[in-house]
Design a protein around this motif. Structure first.
Motif, PDB file in Angstrom:
ATOM      1  N   ARG A  30      -7.775 -12.784  30.566  1.00  0.00           N
ATOM      2  CA  ARG A  30      -7.819 -12.125  29.270  1.00  0.00           C
ATOM      3  C   ARG A  30      -9.122 -11.347  29.123  1.00  0.00           C
ATOM      4  N   VAL A  31      -9.075 -10.338  28.235  1.00  0.00           N
ATOM      5  CA  VAL A  31     -10.289  -9.623  27.850  1.00  0.00           C
ATOM      6  C   VAL A  31     -10.712 -10.160  26.491  1.00  0.00           C
ATOM      7  N   THR A  32     -11.931 -10.669  26.422  1.00  0.00           N
ATOM      8  CA  THR A  32     -12.477 -11.238  25.193  1.00  0.00           C
ATOM      9  C   THR A  32     -13.588 -10.335  24.686  1.00  0.00           C
ATOM     10  N   GLY A  33     -13.603 -10.062  23.395  1.00  0.00           N
ATOM     11  CA  GLY A  33     -14.632  -9.217  22.807  1.00  0.00           C
ATOM     12  C   GLY A  33     -15.737 -10.031  22.163  1.00  0.00           C
ATOM     13  N   LEU A  34     -16.953  -9.538  22.273  1.00  0.00           N
ATOM     14  CA  LEU A  34     -18.110 -10.105  21.568  1.00  0.00           C
ATOM     15  C   LEU A  34     -18.768  -8.944  20.835  1.00  0.00           C
ATOM     16  N   ILE A  35     -18.616  -8.907  19.514  1.00  0.00           N
ATOM     17  CA  ILE A  35     -19.076  -7.762  18.741  1.00  0.00           C
ATOM     18  C   ILE A  35     -20.015  -8.208  17.630  1.00  0.00           C
ATOM     19  N   GLY A  36     -20.636  -7.224  16.999  1.00  0.00           N
ATOM     20  CA  GLY A  36     -21.537  -7.484  15.886  1.00  0.00           C
ATOM     21  C   GLY A  36     -22.522  -6.344  15.738  1.00  0.00           C
ATOM     22  N   PRO A  37     -23.256  -6.310  14.638  1.00  0.00           N
ATOM     23  CA  PRO A  37     -24.227  -5.238  14.417  1.00  0.00           C
ATOM     24  C   PRO A  37     -25.337  -5.262  15.454  1.00  0.00           C
ATOM     25  N   ASN A  38     -26.091  -4.167  15.541  1.00  0.00           N
ATOM     26  CA  ASN A  38     -27.270  -4.149  16.405  1.00  0.00           C
ATOM     27  C   ASN A  38     -28.199  -5.290  16.009  1.00  0.00           C
ATOM     28  N   GLY A  39     -28.716  -5.993  17.014  1.00  0.00           N
ATOM     29  CA  GLY A  39     -29.622  -7.100  16.745  1.00  0.00           C
ATOM     30  C   GLY A  39     -28.939  -8.403  16.401  1.00  0.00           C
ATOM     31  N   ALA A  40     -27.615  -8.448  16.551  1.00  0.00           N
ATOM     32  CA  ALA A  40     -26.875  -9.662  16.182  1.00  0.00           C
ATOM     33  C   ALA A  40     -27.060 -10.793  17.182  1.00  0.00           C
ATOM     34  N   GLY A  41     -27.488 -10.474  18.416  1.00  0.00           N
ATOM     35  CA  GLY A  41     -27.694 -11.494  19.433  1.00  0.00           C
ATOM     36  C   GLY A  41     -26.731 -11.438  20.593  1.00  0.00           C
ATOM     37  N   LEU A 201     -11.454   0.504  20.789  1.00  0.00           N
ATOM     38  CA  LEU A 201     -11.272   0.004  22.149  1.00  0.00           C
ATOM     39  C   LEU A 201     -11.182  -1.515  22.135  1.00  0.00           C
ATOM     40  N   VAL A 202     -12.109  -2.161  21.435  1.00  0.00           N
ATOM     41  CA  VAL A 202     -12.124  -3.626  21.368  1.00  0.00           C
ATOM     42  C   VAL A 202     -10.827  -4.151  20.758  1.00  0.00           C
ATOM     43  N   MET A 203     -10.420  -3.562  19.639  1.00  0.00           N
ATOM     44  CA  MET A 203      -9.265  -4.076  18.922  1.00  0.00           C
ATOM     45  C   MET A 203      -7.962  -3.865  19.680  1.00  0.00           C
ATOM     46  N   SER A 204      -7.894  -2.835  20.504  1.00  0.00           N
ATOM     47  CA  SER A 204      -6.675  -2.581  21.273  1.00  0.00           C
ATOM     48  C   SER A 204      -6.638  -3.360  22.584  1.00  0.00           C
ATOM     49  N   LEU A 205      -7.802  -3.794  23.050  1.00  0.00           N
ATOM     50  CA  LEU A 205      -7.914  -4.355  24.392  1.00  0.00           C
ATOM     51  C   LEU A 205      -8.052  -5.872  24.408  1.00  0.00           C
ATOM     52  N   CYS A 206      -8.726  -6.429  23.408  1.00  0.00           N
ATOM     53  CA  CYS A 206      -9.136  -7.832  23.455  1.00  0.00           C
ATOM     54  C   CYS A 206      -8.118  -8.747  22.788  1.00  0.00           C
ATOM     55  N   VAL A 232     -16.516 -10.392   8.324  1.00  0.00           N
ATOM     56  CA  VAL A 232     -16.715  -9.353   9.335  1.00  0.00           C
ATOM     57  C   VAL A 232     -16.754  -7.972   8.689  1.00  0.00           C
ATOM     58  N   ILE A 233     -15.884  -7.732   7.741  1.00  0.00           N
ATOM     59  CA  ILE A 233     -15.877  -6.443   7.042  1.00  0.00           C
ATOM     60  C   ILE A 233     -17.213  -6.207   6.361  1.00  0.00           C
ATOM     61  N   ALA A 234     -17.750  -7.237   5.702  1.00  0.00           N
ATOM     62  CA  ALA A 234     -19.020  -7.100   4.985  1.00  0.00           C
ATOM     63  C   ALA A 234     -20.192  -6.898   5.942  1.00  0.00           C
ATOM     64  N   ALA A 235     -20.165  -7.608   7.088  1.00  0.00           N
ATOM     65  CA  ALA A 235     -21.316  -7.579   7.987  1.00  0.00           C
ATOM     66  C   ALA A 235     -21.289  -6.417   8.972  1.00  0.00           C
ATOM     67  N   TYR A 236     -20.100  -5.960   9.343  1.00  0.00           N
ATOM     68  CA  TYR A 236     -20.039  -5.057  10.477  1.00  0.00           C
ATOM     69  C   TYR A 236     -19.077  -3.886  10.312  1.00  0.00           C
ATOM     70  N   ILE A 237     -17.820  -4.169   9.998  1.00  0.00           N
ATOM     71  CA  ILE A 237     -16.823  -3.108   9.979  1.00  0.00           C
ATOM     72  C   ILE A 237     -16.991  -2.216   8.750  1.00  0.00           C
ATOM     73  N   GLY A 238     -17.340  -2.811   7.617  1.00  0.00           N
ATOM     74  CA  GLY A 238     -17.447  -2.036   6.401  1.00  0.00           C
ATOM     75  C   GLY A 238     -16.082  -1.574   5.927  1.00  0.00           C
ATOM     76  N   THR A 239     -16.024  -0.415   5.367  1.00  0.00           N
ATOM     77  CA  THR A 239     -14.764   0.071   4.812  1.00  0.00           C
ATOM     78  C   THR A 239     -13.998   0.970   5.766  1.00  0.00           C
ATOM     79  N   GLU A 240     -14.537   1.165   6.993  1.00  0.00           N
ATOM     80  CA  GLU A 240     -13.841   2.056   7.927  1.00  0.00           C
ATOM     81  C   GLU A 240     -12.546   1.425   8.395  1.00  0.00           C
ATOM     82  N   THR A 241     -11.588   2.253   8.748  1.00  0.00           N
ATOM     83  CA  THR A 241     -10.309   1.773   9.240  1.00  0.00           C
ATOM     84  C   THR A 241     -10.367   1.706  10.754  1.00  0.00           C
ATOM     85  N   VAL A 242      -9.992   0.551  11.295  1.00  0.00           N
ATOM     86  CA  VAL A 242      -9.985   0.374  12.735  1.00  0.00           C
ATOM     87  C   VAL A 242      -8.544   0.358  13.198  1.00  0.00           C
ATOM     88  N   ALA A 243      -8.184   1.313  14.042  1.00  0.00           N
ATOM     89  CA  ALA A 243      -6.786   1.421  14.499  1.00  0.00           C
ATOM     90  C   ALA A 243      -6.432   0.277  15.430  1.00  0.00           C
TER      91      ALA A 243
END
Length: 243
Positions: A30-41, A201-206, A232-243
């Motif tokens: 499987r492909v697993t995603g690890l995401i977050g804002p810059n500086g998240a670790g 890319l992450v949302m379609s792949l992971c 996640v929306i509050a910390a990273y995605i915000g109000t943008e739409t992710v396909a």
């Protein structure tokens, strides 16, 4: 059994906590995603997994074995490979020689028998780099240079492949080809963990996505579940739409 499991991983730099009680898994095939804002670790987490950064507390398991105290070389020989956020290529060498060098190292430092020439040709073809194999790596576009790093990692025949922002600098077409490469690697049973800011890319792949914010794991789940998470929306995605 997960190929990788971390339990309660905590890292501190002086009085700053870079990671706090982080537990995540990466499954084979499987492909697993690890995401977050810059500086998240995220990169710090990769450094812990590969033994480049000691942990203050917690444990790291590879195929069920506790490897927390092992160094990077031992972990690599067990079947880990990674790329870096900043390109780490031999700029005076060709694409082929950048890939081949990993095979030379494997042959010199392990008991594995490897036909380096044949394996280099196989990996170059697999990664879609055969057409530029003899070009100097310094002369190729950044997007394809990222793939050279992945190809070099594949020369070690890893069971866990850790990729730190590998799609950075890629065109839309390159990104689509890259996604197909990762799907193929996962289909061959490799566990792939991807740090990436390209959310479509992450949302379609992971199949699973872990989300870090200020060193804390705030969500884990399927791409759809993570995309709907208020945290996640509050910390990273915000109000943008992710396909």
């Amino acid at each position: 059994m997960p190929v990788l499991e971390t339990r309660g991983v905590t890292v501190r730099f002086g009085g700053n906590t870079a990671l706090l009680d982080v537990g995540l898994t990466v499954e084979p095939g499987r492909v697993t995603g690890l995401i977050g804002p810059n500086g998240a670790g995220k990169t710090t987490m990769f450094n812990c997994i590969t033994g480049m950064q000691p942990v203050a507390s917690g444990s790291i398991l590879f195929e069920g074995e506790d490897i927390t105290g092992l160094g990077p070389g031992r972990r690599a020989r067990m079947g880990m490979a990674r790329t870096f956020q900043r390109l780490e290529l031999f700029l005076s060498l060709s694409v082929r020689d950048n890939v081949r060098v990993a095979g030379d190292i494997v042959r010199a430092n392990t008991r594995r028998r490897i036909d380096v020439e044949a394996e280099t040709d196989r990996v170059l073809e697999l990664a879609g780099l055969a057409d530029i194999a003899d070009e100097n790596v310094a002369a190729i576009p950044t997007g394809r240079a990222r793939v050279v790093e992945v190809a070099r990692a594949l020369m070690t025949r890893p069971r866990l492949l850790l990729l730190d922002e590998p799609a950075s600098g890629q065109t839309e077409h390159e990104s689509e080809r890259f996604a197909e490469l990762l799907r193929g690697l996962a289909g061959d049973g490799i566990a792939v963990c991807l740090v990436e800011h390209d959310l479509p890319l992450v949302m379609s792949l992971c199949s699973t996505v872990h989300v870090l914010d200020h060193g804390t794991l705030i969500a884990s789940g399927t791409a759809a579940e993570v995309r709907r998470s208020p945290e996640v929306i509050a910390a990273y995605i915000g109000t943008e739409t992710v396909a």
